[in-house]
Enzyme design. Structure first.
Site, short mmCIF file in Angstrom:
data_model
loop_
_atom_site.label_atom_id
_atom_site.label_comp_id
_atom_site.label_asym_id
_atom_site.label_seq_id
_atom_site.Cartn_x
_atom_site.Cartn_y
_atom_site.Cartn_z
N HIS A 39 -27.84 41.97 34.75
CA HIS A 39 -27.93 40.78 35.59
C HIS A 39 -26.83 39.75 35.18
O HIS A 39 -26.16 38.61 35.99
CB HIS A 39 -28.99 40.92 35.88
CG HIS A 39 -30.10 41.30 37.04
ND1 HIS A 39 -30.45 42.72 36.51
CD2 HIS A 39 -30.53 41.46 37.65
CE1 HIS A 39 -31.30 43.01 37.34
NE2 HIS A 39 -31.42 41.74 38.10
N LYS A 104 -41.87 45.98 34.22
CA LYS A 104 -43.51 45.38 34.38
C LYS A 104 -43.53 44.02 33.50
O LYS A 104 -42.61 43.85 33.25
CB LYS A 104 -43.38 46.79 33.16
CG LYS A 104 -42.58 46.91 31.49
CD LYS A 104 -43.11 47.35 30.53
CE LYS A 104 -42.02 47.54 29.78
NZ LYS A 104 -42.32 48.22 28.23
#
Length: 190
Positions: A39, A104
């Site tokens: 990212h 998560k």
């Protein structure tokens, strides 16, 4: 228990906006993995005016770092990584057209606002079920940043990948909804 919603990739904004916090889904098709190092590399590339290694429009990104595959398997255990590690980069990546994220844990307010703006959905995969999740992966192919090892951008061909809608495109959060009935509980009254 309600039946799972079957999704086939790509995930359009229209499909994403129909999902609700708490929905159980089974995803089939291609999803893409990328973690914080990937990212960071992609947001830096965008800042330099460079093209990304793939078109993220209507795609689902899975935050994971797979373990090495056993002989004959496409991937090792592949449980989710804590999504908050991507929060600094997520609004920029959602602007690239991502419509689904799998990971998560909680997301920041800025990410939720960007999800609402961009019509994206956040799914949770069960962290303790990494070996079971791996059974839904039929093929794993590194596409970009191979030097990042398990954090590289990769394509995963999946069949009936299990996930739960945690935050829908309206900002409804299943973590909050699921806990609400128990918030009035007073441990001292027992």
């Amino acid at each position: 228990m309600a039946e799972s919603i079957r999704l086939t990739t790509p995930l359009t904004e229209e499909q994403s906006r129909k999902l609700r916090a708490g929905d159980s889904v089974l995803i089939t098709g291609t999803i893409y993995s990328a973690r914080d190092a990937a990212h960071k590399a992609m947001t830096e590339a965008l800042a330099r005016g460079e093209k990304l290694p793939l078109d993220w429009h209507n795609q689902i990104v899975y935050y994971l770092g797979p373990t090495p595959a056993k002989p004959g398997d496409p991937i090792g255990s592949c449980g989710p990584t804590t999504s908050g590690r991507m929060d600094a980069y997520t609004p920029t990546m959602l602007e690239q057209g991502i419509k689904g994220m799998i990971g998560k844990g909680s997301r920041s307010k800025e990410v939720v606002e960007s999800m609402k703006k961009n019509g994206a959905t956040y799914f949770a995969a069960v962290g303790g079920a990494a070996a079971l999740i791996a059974k839904s992966v039929k093929k794993y192919t590194v596409l970009a940043y191979p030097e990042l090892g398990p954090e590289a951008v990769a394509a995963l061909e999946v069949e009936d990948f299990p996930a739960i809608v945690v935050i829908d495109s309206e900002g409804n959060n299943f973590y909050d909804i699921g806990q609400k009935p128990f918030r009035h509980f007073d441990i001292d009254s027992i």
